[in-house]
Design a protein around this motif. Structure first.
Motif, mmCIF file in Angstrom:
data_model
loop_
_atom_site.group_PDB
_atom_site.id
_atom_site.type_symbol
_atom_site.label_atom_id
_atom_site.label_comp_id
_atom_site.label_asym_id
_atom_site.label_seq_id
_atom_site.Cartn_x
_atom_site.Cartn_y
_atom_site.Cartn_z
ATOM 1 N N PRO A 1 40.287 39.888 44.713
ATOM 2 C CA PRO A 1 39.897 41.302 44.687
ATOM 3 C C PRO A 1 39.615 41.851 43.291
ATOM 4 C CG PRO A 1 42.257 41.150 44.794
ATOM 5 C CD PRO A 1 41.750 39.740 44.771
ATOM 6 N N MET A 2 39.700 41.023 42.237
ATOM 7 C CA MET A 2 39.514 41.536 40.884
ATOM 8 C C MET A 2 38.045 41.879 40.634
ATOM 9 S SD MET A 2 42.547 41.615 39.707
ATOM 10 C CE MET A 2 42.269 41.894 37.964
ATOM 11 N N ASN A 3 37.147 40.915 40.963
ATOM 12 C CA ASN A 3 35.700 41.134 40.783
ATOM 13 C C ASN A 3 35.343 41.590 39.375
ATOM 14 O OD1 ASN A 3 35.100 40.366 43.415
ATOM 15 N ND2 ASN A 3 35.364 42.448 44.200
ATOM 16 N N VAL A 4 35.914 40.888 38.391
ATOM 17 C CA VAL A 4 35.593 41.247 37.008
ATOM 18 C C VAL A 4 35.197 39.977 36.259
ATOM 19 C CG1 VAL A 4 37.155 43.220 36.936
ATOM 20 C CG2 VAL A 4 38.008 40.944 36.293
ATOM 21 N N LYS A 5 34.474 40.180 35.178
ATOM 22 C CA LYS A 5 34.109 39.058 34.310
ATOM 23 C C LYS A 5 34.987 39.082 33.062
ATOM 24 C CE LYS A 5 29.322 38.303 35.730
ATOM 25 N NZ LYS A 5 27.901 38.196 35.287
ATOM 26 N N ILE A 6 35.511 37.921 32.731
ATOM 27 C CA ILE A 6 36.366 37.821 31.559
ATOM 28 C C ILE A 6 35.848 36.714 30.650
ATOM 29 C CG2 ILE A 6 38.411 38.663 32.769
ATOM 30 C CD1 ILE A 6 39.357 35.763 32.945
#
Length: 360
Positions: free
Chosen positions: A102-107
């Protein structure tokens, strides 16, 4: 350094060696891309300018032809250097990583250096298994303490002489000696310890490092099986098995130790193995420099004891299918002076009871 049965760094100097490397690292890290490349180029220069001397000192222990030995003594080091010099800039770049739901982020994944890395090398490949980890450690921006094997003492002496001439002593140092010196190096609280060697020694290294919560990378020996499918070409299989098993006279943690083959193919495989021995070494295996010898007298006697167990025991000798006393083609006498142990192939080995299966 003091002269003993092997070259040994004074124990009271070892904490200072590690301490100075750590001071330099803490003050100057991270090292620039340009500096890392320059040090790798210097290591490349060390190999190029001293290749003959390196191969000659290895031949003192393994009695091998330098033209043959260069392929497995130094080529892997040269290959790794070329690969690292070509790709280091790309390796150092941060990597983008997408986190799933559920994060759906780019790191970004950013690589960080360890600090002071200890590299403890074995005797069977005393140059490549010391310098190949060194390549990665320098490329990753670490300071390094090298500990060559005391078993191949003349190699250790050569390494101790060459490293300060080519590499920056503020980032690479050499500690020589045996177990006491190794323990002193570990007790100086390395940031990472790398060891290649036997399982027995690996456990001791891991236990010593655990006292300081030092991360450990271990590459240990073992028993390596070969599983043969009935559809395989046994001529090709026999060459690959014999090459891997007899490289460095079997003194190699990756060499195939035992073979699983269906009953209907046993005799065919044995026949092909005999043909490969002829092809590789002819009828002069005891004198050819393409067949390496045992590293020292202690290891020779250890292996001779196992060999004699099969040769001199009427029941056990029946297991010998190549190299037995009645084998007119491939029975050769061992030679302690030359540290020569001839090849022997066994069949119908008991996994639980046979002496050969207890060996690493």
């Amino acid at each position: 350094m003091t002269e003993e049965k092997y070259l040994a760094t004074p124990l009271d100097e070892i904490p200072n060696i590690v301490g100075k490397l750590r001071q330099h690292f803490n003050k100057n890290a991270p090292f620039s891309y340009e500096f890392r490349i320059q040090q790798l180029q210097q290591l490349q220069k060390l190999i190029e300018e001293n290749e003959k001397e390196i191969l000659a000192v290895c031949a003192e222990y393994f009695k091998e032809d330098a033209r043959f030995a260069v392929g497995f003594r130094l080529f892997p080091v040269k290959y790794d250097l070329g690969l690292m010099l070509t790709n280091l800039k790309e390796y150092m770049k941060p990597k983008s990583i997408s986190q799933p739901f559920p994060m759906n982020v780019k790191i970004k994944k950013v690589y960080s250096v360890q600090g002071v890395v200890g590299i403890i090398a074995p005797w069977n490949f005393p140059v490549s298994l010391l310098l190949r980890p060194l390549i990665g450690a320098i490329a990753a921006g670490n300071c390094v303490v090298l500990k060559p094997s005391e078993v191949t003492d003349n190699v250790a002496r050569l390494i101790a002489k060459l490293i300060p001439k080519y590499l920056d002593p503020k980032i690479v140092q050499v500690v020589c000696g045996g177990p006491k010196e190794t323990n002193a190096m570990i007790n100086a609280k390395l940031d990472l310890c790398m060891f290649t060697g036997s399982t027995f020694v690996g456990k001791l290294i891991m236990k010593a490092c655990a006292e300081h919560l030092t991360p450990v990378i271990l590459e240990l020996g073992g028993k390596n099986p070969v599983f043969l499918d009935d559809k395989l070409d046994l001529k090709v299989v026999a060459k690959r098995i014999m090459y891997g098993r007899l490289l460095n006279c079997g003194q190699l943690c990756l060499s195939p130790e035992y073979v699983f083959v269906s009953k209907q193919n046993v005799n065919t495989l044995i026949s092909e193995l005999r043909q490969v021995l002829k092809e590789f070494y002819g009828d002069k295996i005891e004198t050819t420099q393409r067949f390496s010898h045992i590293v020292n007298t202690n290891h020779f006697r250890r292996l001779k004891k196992i060999r004699d167990y099969y040769l001199l025991n009427d029941t056990e000798s029946k297991k010998i299918v190549i190299g037995g006393p009645n084998d007119k083609e491939f029975f050769f006498k061992d030679n302690e002076k030359e540290r020569f142990i001839p090849p022997m192939v066994l069949s119908n080995v008991d996994f639980e009871k046979d002496a050969i299966m207890a060996e690493e």
